[in-house]
Design a protein around this motif. Sequence first.
Motif: not given
Length: 319
Positions: A42-52
């Motif tokens: 929403e705020h950065w237009q970044i798509a996250v694949a996973r959090c490690t």
Amino acid sequence: MLPLGVSMLWETSIDPSTALRERFGFEGVDDVEAWVSASLAEHWQIAVARCTRIVVSDHNAIVWAETDQGPVVVKWSYGEFRFPALDASTSLLRVLGEQGVPVAVPISLVGGHERVVIDAPAGALSVTVLPVLTGQWLDTADDIAVRSAGASLARLHRALSDLGSDDWTSPHGEVHVKKRIENWLSDRDRGFAPDASRRLREFLADLPELDESAQLVHNDFRAANILTENSRVVGILDFDEVRTDPPVLDLAKASVYLGTRFTEWRPIPVSVRRSFRAGYEQVRPLSSAAAQWFDVLVLWHSLAAVSDENDSAGWMSEL
């Protein structure tokens, strides 16, 4: 490298998953990943694949995420009283990056800002996103790296000296350094090293006036916040504690705590401290007065670090 999953940065008295839930309202890694994915989209237009990795530190947390823009670090805080200072220190990173200082320059939001307050399960969080800097934490057994760290701190002080402090730190009452130490001796000295306290009082009486003006300083320059590659500093991390002080005070504090990492808090040998200072003075030599103050300030910070009457960590052993 910090462990995968959820961990505590330095606290040892609480379970990491419990801290994540009680402080931020997240039930686990999947819960964090869903919230981070939605927030960054929403705020950065970044798509996250996973959090490690998720690391909890007091009222803050750090999340490492793999994204369509490469690996990033998501940092947040629920300490609303610190939101203005965090806004300022995050903006400071961009200015320093533009001057060539090796810092992680924040990734701008869609609207161009560096931080944003976002609702989370347990309340509002102040959030910023940074690129991941690669390197190894400073090894104080590497003399070349230690000298590089000293030179890097001096260059950082030069860069910060050009910036007015009012725009980058929250207001606080600045106290004369000698008076600050005197107040500490009378109100906060726990008496674990009485001979050192006596020496500190005696040294204070004979010091010349400090001929350095207060300016912005890092205030937490140590191994956990210094990244190196091939014995050269390639990254300076964590400007959340930036404040105004004479640079020699920051140098002395760094000289005492240079080797500390997270739960590993022990002093460095005098030889390492000398190399660190030598690296600093190759870039920014100390005046005669500042050099005298340096020794007294090192004694003060070492004395303040003593945590028990036996000085089990050995903070006074190198003085």
